[in-house]
Design a protein around this motif. Structure first.
Motif, short mmCIF file in Angstrom:
data_model
loop_
_atom_site.label_atom_id
_atom_site.label_comp_id
_atom_site.label_asym_id
_atom_site.label_seq_id
_atom_site.Cartn_x
_atom_site.Cartn_y
_atom_site.Cartn_z
N SER A 1 -32.34 65.36 -10.57
CA SER A 1 -32.92 65.99 -11.76
C SER A 1 -34.37 65.57 -11.93
CB SER A 1 -32.10 65.63 -13.00
OG SER A 1 -32.39 64.33 -13.45
N TYR A 2 -35.22 66.56 -12.06
CA TYR A 2 -36.64 66.34 -12.36
C TYR A 2 -36.94 67.14 -13.63
CZ TYR A 2 -36.50 64.74 -7.54
OH TYR A 2 -36.16 64.09 -6.37
N LEU A 3 -36.45 66.60 -14.77
CA LEU A 3 -36.54 67.29 -16.04
C LEU A 3 -37.33 66.45 -17.05
CD1 LEU A 3 -32.80 68.41 -16.32
CD2 LEU A 3 -34.71 69.84 -15.61
N SER A 4 -38.11 67.14 -17.87
CA SER A 4 -38.91 66.45 -18.89
C SER A 4 -38.06 66.15 -20.11
CB SER A 4 -40.09 67.33 -19.29
OG SER A 4 -40.87 67.66 -18.16
N GLY A 5 -38.43 65.09 -20.82
CA GLY A 5 -37.77 64.74 -22.08
C GLY A 5 -36.39 64.17 -21.92
N MET A 6 -35.52 64.50 -22.89
CA MET A 6 -34.12 64.02 -22.89
C MET A 6 -33.20 65.25 -22.92
SD MET A 6 -34.16 60.67 -22.86
CE MET A 6 -32.80 59.86 -23.68
N PRO A 7 -33.10 65.96 -21.81
CA PRO A 7 -32.35 67.23 -21.82
C PRO A 7 -30.84 67.03 -21.83
CG PRO A 7 -33.07 66.72 -19.60
CD PRO A 7 -33.63 65.63 -20.48
N GLU A 8 -30.16 67.97 -22.45
CA GLU A 8 -28.69 68.02 -22.46
C GLU A 8 -28.28 69.06 -21.42
OE1 GLU A 8 -24.76 67.32 -23.95
OE2 GLU A 8 -26.54 66.47 -24.88
N CYS A 9 -27.45 68.65 -20.46
CA CYS A 9 -27.00 69.57 -19.41
C CYS A 9 -25.52 69.87 -19.58
CB CYS A 9 -27.24 68.97 -18.02
SG CYS A 9 -28.97 68.71 -17.63
N LYS A 10 -25.15 71.11 -19.23
CA LYS A 10 -23.74 71.50 -19.22
C LYS A 10 -23.43 72.08 -17.85
CE LYS A 10 -22.08 72.22 -23.90
NZ LYS A 10 -21.45 73.17 -24.83
N PHE A 11 -22.37 71.55 -17.25
CA PHE A 11 -22.00 71.94 -15.89
C PHE A 11 -20.58 72.50 -15.92
CE2 PHE A 11 -19.76 70.30 -12.02
CZ PHE A 11 -20.36 71.13 -11.09
N GLY A 12 -20.39 73.68 -15.34
CA GLY A 12 -19.07 74.29 -15.31
C GLY A 12 -18.67 74.68 -13.91
N MET A 13 -17.39 74.51 -13.60
CA MET A 13 -16.87 74.88 -12.27
C MET A 13 -15.57 75.66 -12.46
SD MET A 13 -15.71 71.07 -11.16
CE MET A 13 -14.75 70.06 -12.27
N ASN A 14 -15.07 76.20 -11.37
CA ASN A 14 -13.86 77.03 -11.45
C ASN A 14 -12.59 76.17 -11.44
OD1 ASN A 14 -14.42 76.30 -8.79
ND2 ASN A 14 -13.44 78.09 -7.91
N ASP A 15 -12.53 75.26 -12.42
CA ASP A 15 -11.35 74.41 -12.61
C ASP A 15 -10.22 75.27 -13.18
OD1 ASP A 15 -9.58 72.40 -13.09
OD2 ASP A 15 -10.74 71.42 -14.66
N LYS A 16 -9.03 75.12 -12.63
CA LYS A 16 -7.88 75.97 -13.00
C LYS A 16 -7.60 75.93 -14.51
CE LYS A 16 -3.42 77.21 -11.04
NZ LYS A 16 -2.38 76.84 -10.07
N ILE A 17 -7.67 74.75 -15.10
CA ILE A 17 -7.35 74.59 -16.52
C ILE A 17 -8.35 75.36 -17.38
CG2 ILE A 17 -7.14 72.92 -18.41
CD1 ILE A 17 -6.17 70.90 -16.29
N VAL A 18 -9.64 75.30 -17.00
CA VAL A 18 -10.69 76.01 -17.76
C VAL A 18 -10.49 77.51 -17.65
CG1 VAL A 18 -13.17 76.40 -17.97
CG2 VAL A 18 -12.32 74.14 -17.39
#
Length: 437
Positions: A206-223
């Motif tokens: 990650s080369y991001l400025s500040g204090m970013p909030e990231c959300k990561f999603g994958m093809n998890d069966k439960i989701v």
């Protein structure tokens, strides 16, 4: 927790010694016990944990350097090894290769690192990014820090977000995400899968400025099931819609409460490279290659071997670094090899025919034939026929994992998710990929 940490060279000489608790007794006795019973042992010590006189020694080896954690308590072994591996990573980040010369040249730095990482034998802050803010490359703390810089360091180490400092700025905000998987297989000669599993890692830069909030999603069966997206039509269009993850572990930056309740991976990323998560799957694995062996014994002095490999993925994809190792009997006198693709060579020192192919497209097959001449032997024992092993690299995830989304939110600074450049790469490699013959 950990009573002491010793670093030895290949001769058993102590390069670094730090005792955290008095319960391990005489330091010299502990040092000598490990040297005599492990490093200078007559037989090779295969176990990473050795118990000597009610004292446990947990050790890892890097080239010719031994790291040993000593304790008399009933500690969590997995946590001790996690600390030892993390210590290796931190040292490598500071001075490169872990060697005797580098350790001697940087011993002041190593003692300073140990003082920060371990407190009374308990691991504290082991994030390389955080450590580098107040322990310099030379191991000397800068005397020219302003009060503001010092307070930032204090809040980073003692605050909630110890893995990232404030005030980071980049001209271009970029995210690199690698899905790295290792597929392991044991198959019978008839093509029946005896055991198969995938071990995966999600590595992020990650080369991001500040204090970013990231959300990561994958093809998890439960989701997918929660959101009601796993319909038959969609599954037919995209092949494999969701995967069942057996177990997973996350970097400390991930909010576990959100993952438990919403199955969403939400986090404030450390600056630079880090491992976001590890996971393991055992169901519905895409096996990139199928190995079909045929071994025929012609009398007692000849073997005929034919091996066919078939690629089982999209024709548009290319597998690389393909290597097939076909074992040969110990009494082999000569080998004649015919292969239509790649290069094959008999290696007498390894008792194997090594067949290498640079690239291979999906839904293709290739074969190799070999005649093996055998020396007459009085040994009545039949050849055990070790399995044929394979190495390769493919540009997809054999587990079927897909990154569904990767979002970035930074409310304080003036950039949105659309301004962030994101790169996602899938790499599948062979682990122990064997077929019995």
């Amino acid at each position: 927790m950990i009573g002491g940490l010793f670093i030895y060279n290949h001769k058993g000489e102590v390069l670094i010694s730090r005792v955290y608790r008095d319960d391990i007794g005489n330091r010299r006795n502990a040092v000598d016990a490990f040297r005599v019973n492990v490093i200078h042992a007559r037989q090779q010590v295969r176990s990473p944990v050795t118990n000597i006189a009610r004292t446990s020694f947990f050790h890892v080896k890097r080239s010719n350097i031994w790291l040993a954690a000593v304790t008399k308590q009933n500690v969590n072994a997995a946590m001790v090894f996690e600390f030892l591996y993390k210590m290796c990573d931190v040292m490598a980040a500071y001075f490169g290769k872990i060697s005797e010369e580098n350790i001697k040249n940087n011993f002041v730095l190593i003692y300073e690192l140990l003082d920060e990482i371990l407190d009374f034998g308990y691991p504290q802050n082991s994030e390389t990014g955080a450590l580098k803010t107040f322990i310099t490359q030379q191991g000397i703390k800068s005397q020219h820090q302003t009060k503001e810089e010092q307070s930032q360091i204090t809040s980073q180490v003692t605050g909630q977000i110890g893995w990232r400092r404030e005030g980071i700025k980049y001209r271009r905000n970029e995210l690199f995400l690698d899905v790295l998987e290792s597929v392991n297989l044991l198959m019978s000669p008839q093509g029946q899968v005896l055991s198969a599993h995938v071990s995966g890692r999600v590595v992020m830069k990650s080369y991001l400025s500040g204090m970013p909030e990231c959300k990561f999603g994958m093809n998890d069966k439960i989701v997918i099931e929660k959101q009601g997206k796993g319909t038959a039509d969609e599954t037919g269009k995209s092949g494999k819609q969701s995967i069942a993850i057996d177990d997973c572990t996350f970097h400390q930056c991930v909010r576990l409460s959100k993952f438990d309740s919403e199955r969403s991976i939400s986090f404030i990323p450390p600056d630079g490279e880090f491992e976001l998560m590890r996971y393991r799957t055992t169901k519905d694995i895409i096996l990139p290659f199928r190995v079909i062996p045929l071994v025929r014994e012609v009398g007692r002095t000849k073997l005929e071997v034919k091996v066919v490999i078939k690629s089982n993925f999209k024709p548009s994809l290319l597998a690389q670094k393909i290597e097939v190792r076909i074992p040969t009997p110990l009494n082999t006198s000569g080998v004649q090899v015919i292969c239509m693709k790649g290069k094959a060579k008999y290696k007498a020192s390894e008792n194997a025919i090594v067949w290498k192919i640079k690239r291979m497209a999906g839904m293709k097959e290739s074969q190799i034939s070999a005649e093996i001449e055998l020396l007459p032997t009085n040994d009545k024992k039949k050849w055990a026929r070790p399995p044929i092993s394979m190495n390769f690299e493919v540009p997809f995830a054999p587990s079927g994992l897909k990154v569904r989304y990767l979002k970035v939110f930074e409310p304080k600074l003036n950039y949105s998710d659309h301004d962030v450049i994101k790169w996602v790469r899938y790499i599948g490699r062979s682990g122990i990929y064997e077929t019995r013959c």
